[in-house]
Enzyme design. Structure first.
Site, PDB file in Angstrom:
ATOM      1  N   LYS A  22      -8.928  -6.057   4.268  1.00 44.68           N
ATOM      2  CA  LYS A  22      -8.686  -5.195   3.103  1.00 44.68           C
ATOM      3  C   LYS A  22      -7.526  -5.741   2.268  1.00 44.68           C
ATOM      4  O   LYS A  22      -7.634  -5.912   1.052  1.00 44.68           O
ATOM      5  CB  LYS A  22      -8.363  -3.777   3.572  1.00 44.68           C
ATOM      6  CG  LYS A  22      -7.800  -2.881   2.478  1.00 44.68           C
ATOM      7  CD  LYS A  22      -7.480  -1.491   2.968  1.00 44.68           C
ATOM      8  CE  LYS A  22      -6.104  -1.320   3.560  1.00 44.68           C
ATOM      9  NZ  LYS A  22      -5.003  -1.196   2.608  1.00 44.68           N
ATOM     10  N   ASN A  23      -6.415  -6.005   2.933  1.00 42.24           N
ATOM     11  CA  ASN A  23      -5.223  -6.380   2.173  1.00 42.24           C
ATOM     12  C   ASN A  23      -5.354  -7.748   1.513  1.00 42.24           C
ATOM     13  O   ASN A  23      -4.752  -7.997   0.473  1.00 42.24           O
ATOM     14  CB  ASN A  23      -3.971  -6.329   3.064  1.00 42.24           C
ATOM     15  CG  ASN A  23      -3.573  -4.887   3.371  1.00 42.24           C
ATOM     16  OD1 ASN A  23      -4.104  -3.953   2.778  1.00 42.24           O
ATOM     17  ND2 ASN A  23      -2.637  -4.712   4.300  1.00 42.24           N
ATOM     18  N   CYS A 118       4.639   7.223  -1.947  1.00 41.81           N
ATOM     19  CA  CYS A 118       3.463   7.522  -1.147  1.00 41.81           C
ATOM     20  C   CYS A 118       3.935   8.072   0.179  1.00 41.81           C
ATOM     21  O   CYS A 118       5.120   8.130   0.455  1.00 41.81           O
ATOM     22  CB  CYS A 118       2.593   6.296  -0.967  1.00 41.81           C
ATOM     23  SG  CYS A 118       3.206   5.215   0.284  1.00 41.81           S
ATOM     24  N   ARG A 123       8.730   3.182  -1.360  1.00 42.93           N
ATOM     25  CA  ARG A 123       7.979   1.986  -1.755  1.00 42.93           C
ATOM     26  C   ARG A 123       8.099   1.629  -3.240  1.00 42.93           C
ATOM     27  O   ARG A 123       7.126   1.696  -3.995  1.00 42.93           O
ATOM     28  CB  ARG A 123       6.512   2.138  -1.366  1.00 42.93           C
ATOM     29  CG  ARG A 123       6.325   2.384   0.108  1.00 42.93           C
ATOM     30  CD  ARG A 123       4.885   2.465   0.494  1.00 42.93           C
ATOM     31  NE  ARG A 123       4.290   1.166   0.736  1.00 42.93           N
ATOM     32  CZ  ARG A 123       3.023   0.999   1.110  1.00 42.93           C
ATOM     33  NH1 ARG A 123       2.245   2.031   1.247  1.00 42.93           N
ATOM     34  NH2 ARG A 123       2.541  -0.192   1.323  1.00 42.93           N
ATOM     35  N   ASP A 309       1.592  -2.202  10.300  1.00 42.20           N
ATOM     36  CA  ASP A 309       0.282  -1.562  10.180  1.00 42.20           C
ATOM     37  C   ASP A 309      -0.408  -1.367  11.535  1.00 42.20           C
ATOM     38  O   ASP A 309      -1.504  -0.807  11.590  1.00 42.20           O
ATOM     39  CB  ASP A 309      -0.628  -2.380   9.246  1.00 42.20           C
ATOM     40  CG  ASP A 309      -0.244  -2.190   7.785  1.00 42.20           C
ATOM     41  OD1 ASP A 309       0.593  -1.336   7.491  1.00 42.20           O
ATOM     42  OD2 ASP A 309      -0.793  -2.924   6.935  1.00 42.20           O
ATOM     43  N   ARG A 401     -10.371   4.445   3.533  1.00 43.64           N
ATOM     44  CA  ARG A 401      -9.669   3.454   2.711  1.00 43.64           C
ATOM     45  C   ARG A 401      -9.630   2.106   3.419  1.00 43.64           C
ATOM     46  O   ARG A 401      -9.574   1.075   2.749  1.00 43.64           O
ATOM     47  CB  ARG A 401      -8.235   3.914   2.445  1.00 43.64           C
ATOM     48  CG  ARG A 401      -8.133   5.140   1.571  1.00 43.64           C
ATOM     49  CD  ARG A 401      -6.691   5.399   1.221  1.00 43.64           C
ATOM     50  NE  ARG A 401      -6.070   4.145   0.819  1.00 43.64           N
ATOM     51  CZ  ARG A 401      -4.762   3.887   0.888  1.00 43.64           C
ATOM     52  NH1 ARG A 401      -3.938   4.795   1.336  1.00 43.64           N
ATOM     53  NH2 ARG A 401      -4.283   2.733   0.489  1.00 43.64           N
TER      54      ARG A 401
HETATM   55  C1  UD1 Z   1       1.601  -4.630   2.218  1.00 45.02           C
HETATM   56  C2  UD1 Z   1       0.341  -4.096   2.816  1.00 45.02           C
HETATM   57  C3  UD1 Z   1       0.648  -2.922   3.748  1.00 45.02           C
HETATM   58  C4  UD1 Z   1       1.677  -3.345   4.789  1.00 45.02           C
HETATM   59  C5  UD1 Z   1       2.895  -3.958   4.117  1.00 45.02           C
HETATM   60  C6  UD1 Z   1       3.905  -4.527   5.097  1.00 45.02           C
HETATM   61  C7  UD1 Z   1      -1.287  -4.471   1.059  1.00 45.02           C
HETATM   62  C8  UD1 Z   1      -2.213  -3.891   0.070  1.00 45.02           C
HETATM   63  N1  UD1 Z   1      -0.529  -3.631   1.753  1.00 45.02           N
HETATM   64  O1  UD1 Z   1       2.169  -3.588   1.430  1.00 45.02           O
HETATM   65  O2  UD1 Z   1      -0.567  -2.534   4.398  1.00 45.02           O
HETATM   66  O3  UD1 Z   1       2.093  -2.208   5.524  1.00 45.02           O
HETATM   67  O4  UD1 Z   1       2.496  -5.036   3.242  1.00 45.02           O
HETATM   68  O5  UD1 Z   1       3.308  -5.458   5.914  1.00 45.02           O
HETATM   69  O6  UD1 Z   1      -1.257  -5.663   1.279  1.00 45.02           O
HETATM   70  N2  UD1 Z   1       9.801  -2.944  -1.225  1.00 45.02           N
HETATM   71  C9  UD1 Z   1      10.799  -2.705  -2.138  1.00 45.02           C
HETATM   72  N3  UD1 Z   1      10.617  -3.148  -3.427  1.00 45.02           N
HETATM   73  C10 UD1 Z   1       9.489  -3.812  -3.806  1.00 45.02           C
HETATM   74  C11 UD1 Z   1       8.480  -4.041  -2.869  1.00 45.02           C
HETATM   75  C12 UD1 Z   1       8.668  -3.601  -1.569  1.00 45.02           C
HETATM   76  O7  UD1 Z   1      11.836  -2.131  -1.831  1.00 45.02           O
HETATM   77  O8  UD1 Z   1       9.373  -4.163  -4.989  1.00 45.02           O
HETATM   78  C13 UD1 Z   1       9.985  -2.497   0.189  1.00 45.02           C
HETATM   79  C14 UD1 Z   1       8.933  -1.501   0.644  1.00 45.02           C
HETATM   80  O9  UD1 Z   1       9.277  -0.191   0.295  1.00 45.02           O
HETATM   81  C15 UD1 Z   1       8.951  -1.752   2.140  1.00 45.02           C
HETATM   82  C16 UD1 Z   1       9.216  -3.267   2.253  1.00 45.02           C
HETATM   83  O10 UD1 Z   1       9.774  -3.623   1.001  1.00 45.02           O
HETATM   84  O11 UD1 Z   1      10.012  -1.050   2.732  1.00 45.02           O
HETATM   85  C17 UD1 Z   1       8.025  -4.125   2.518  1.00 45.02           C
HETATM   86  O12 UD1 Z   1       6.974  -3.761   1.638  1.00 45.02           O
HETATM   87  P1  UD1 Z   1       5.883  -4.787   1.132  1.00 45.02           P
HETATM   88  O13 UD1 Z   1       5.851  -5.971   2.057  1.00 45.02           O
HETATM   89  O14 UD1 Z   1       6.074  -5.048  -0.305  1.00 45.02           O
HETATM   90  O15 UD1 Z   1       4.568  -3.944   1.334  1.00 45.02           O
HETATM   91  P2  UD1 Z   1       3.310  -3.880   0.382  1.00 45.02           P
HETATM   92  O16 UD1 Z   1       3.067  -5.207  -0.243  1.00 45.02           O
HETATM   93  O17 UD1 Z   1       3.404  -2.692  -0.479  1.00 45.02           O
END
Ligand code: UD1
Length: 423
Positions: A22-23, A118, A123, A309, A401
């Site tokens: 999915k991701n 969320c 996030r 995850d 999802r």
């Molecule tokens: C992706 C995955 C999700 C997984 C996560 C961590 C997808 C669609 N989703 O989510 O299933 O749980 O990686 O492996 O691929 N953060 C910030 N600022 C930002 C971006 C992130 O503070 O601009 C923080 C987030 O709140 C979190 C951490 O960084 O605490 C890691 O998040 P991130 O790796 O970005 O997760 P996603 O890409 O949203």
């Protein structure tokens, strides 16, 4: 609304096919926006998140056709009509922010609604935005939207140093950098298999990328990208989830398409808990070695560490382990919402901030429970497989999802599970 009823039914045996990730698919799909030529993805999972991304891309004027029962996505962004991703779609799925980098890189401007918070924490998307700024973009946050504008000649290559690892920000920056002028270096980049998969697809489209899978990725911008056909990598989270089914219930299940390299840290924890994992020519064979599993401590980390995850699902296993396990959640705040639901089934869990202490019990008991997010919902199903009596899981839309055909896949290995309309 549907419910899933699971009845503890003893050991599981057989094979479970694992779908495409999915991701990975959610970042490969927006890559179509980078090129006028078609991008075709094979091994796509059939999930509601993929349909949401389809709707989002179509709202921009992209053509997206789901062929072969949804396993092939034929996309073309030849005739895009909009560079604005509306709140109505973006609010449904945070990964919508991944259209921003490609739109900005190809058209020099884009407007994307902020995804908002969320259930598993705040996030934010600040790291995505900082990366675009490092490439010369001007960003304005107005009316709940990010208004992004590239410099006159287009995005410029630059050094992007992430203060901490973000999967999504790495993906967005990587896509944008493929069409930027000059060289971009992403430092402290995420190393997840989904990033490697994206880089491989972008390279087929003509991008010049080095270092994916390490924490420094270098991208040499090109003028344009072409079309490609790409097979989506195996879903390591679906894989890990189904590996836990025989771990919890006993028996022996082969997860088809799985490899240890996708989940090495997770496999080490299974081994420590007393679960055997064997790589076969077709997948991963998982069996419980002894009677009861042993307690293990788990800390979630970016890849190659233990994936956040799989934390909820691992907790379901540890609920019946011999001894006390400590689970530390380091990626998201507030990601223990499954703990009170598991407690309804008789689990003993103490949560303090980002740490959960799980003391194993002999047996879980079936109960009505509520899914609160995608991974939490499947952890309740896993717990239900090992519980005495019926577990009724509500709010199954979370599950849709990220897990295709969950009932078919689990009943195929002997589980007693059905999906019913809520009474
Ligand atoms: C992706 C995955 C999700 C997984 C996560 C961590 C997808 C669609 N989703 O989510 O299933 O749980 O990686 O492996 O691929 N953060 C910030 N600022 C930002 C971006 C992130 O503070 O601009 C923080 C987030 O709140 C979190 C951490 O960084 O605490 C890691 O998040 P991130 O790796 O970005 O997760 P996603 O890409 O949203």
């Amino acid at each position: 609304m549907d419910q899933i009823i699971v009845t503890g039914n003893g050991p599981l045996n057989g094979q479970i096919p694992i779908a495409g990730a999915k991701n990975a698919c959610l970042t490969l799909m927006p890559a179509t926006l980078l090129s006028e030529e078609p991008l075709t993805l094979t091994n796509a999972p059939r999930l509601s998140d993929i349909r949401t991304m389809t709707t989002l891309l179509q709202s921009l004027g992209a053509e997206v056709q789901a062929l072969q029962d949804g396993q092939v996505l034929a996309m073309s962004s030849h005739d895009l009509t909009s560079t604005r991703a509306d709140y109505d779609i973006v609010r449904k799925m945070r990964a919508s922010i991944l259209v921003l980098g490609p739109l900005l890189a190809r058209f020099g401007h884009a407007e994307v609604s902020l995804p908002g918070g969320c259930a598993i924490g705040a996030r934010p998307v600040d790291l995505h935005l900082k990366a675009f700024e490092a490439m010369g973009a001007e960003l304005d946050l107005r009316d709940g939207y990010v208004h992004a504008k590239a410099p006159a000649g287009g995005l410029q290559g630059g050094i992007v140093e992430f203060p901490f690892v973000s999967v999504g920000a790495t993906e967005n920056a990587l896509m944008a950098a493929t069409l930027a002028k000059g060289t971009t270096v992403l430092k402290n980049a995420a190393r997840e298999p989904e990033i490697v998969d994206l880089a491989q697809c972008l390279r087929k489209m003509g991008a010049q990328i080095d270092g994916e899978g390490t924490s420094e990725i270098t991208i040499q911008g090109v003028d344009r990208l072409g079309g490609a056909t790409h097979r989506v990598v195996t879903d390591r989270i679906e894989l890990g989830t189904y590996m836990l089914a025989p771990a919890i219930c006993g028996g022996e299940v082969e997860c088809l398409g799985g490899t240890i390299s996708l989940l090495a840290a997770f496999c080490e924890k299974l081994d420590a808990a007393g679960i055997s994992v064997e790589e076969t020519p077709t997948g991963l064979k998982v069996a419980r070695k002894n009677g009861r599993v042993s307690a293990v401590d788990v800390t979630t980390e970016p890849f190659p560490g233990f994936p956040t995850d799989l934390q909820a699902q691992m907790m379901a296993l540890l609920c019946t382990a011999e001894g006390t396990s400590v689970l530390e959640e380091k990626i998201f705040e507030n990601r223990f919402m499954h703990a009170p639901e598991l407690a309804r089934m008789g689990a003993k869990i103490d949560v303090h901030g980002g740490t959960a202490k799980v003391t194993g019990v002999d047996k879980l008991r079936g109960a009505p429970v509520m899914a609160t997010d995608l991974r939490a919902s499947v952890s309740l199903i896993l717990a239900g497989l090992a519980a005495e009596g019926d577990t009724i899981v509500s709010r199954v839309y979370h599950l849709d999802r990220g897990y295709e055909h969950v009932v078919r896949k689990l009943s195929g290995v002997g589980a007693k599970i059905e999906r019913v309309k809520e009474q």
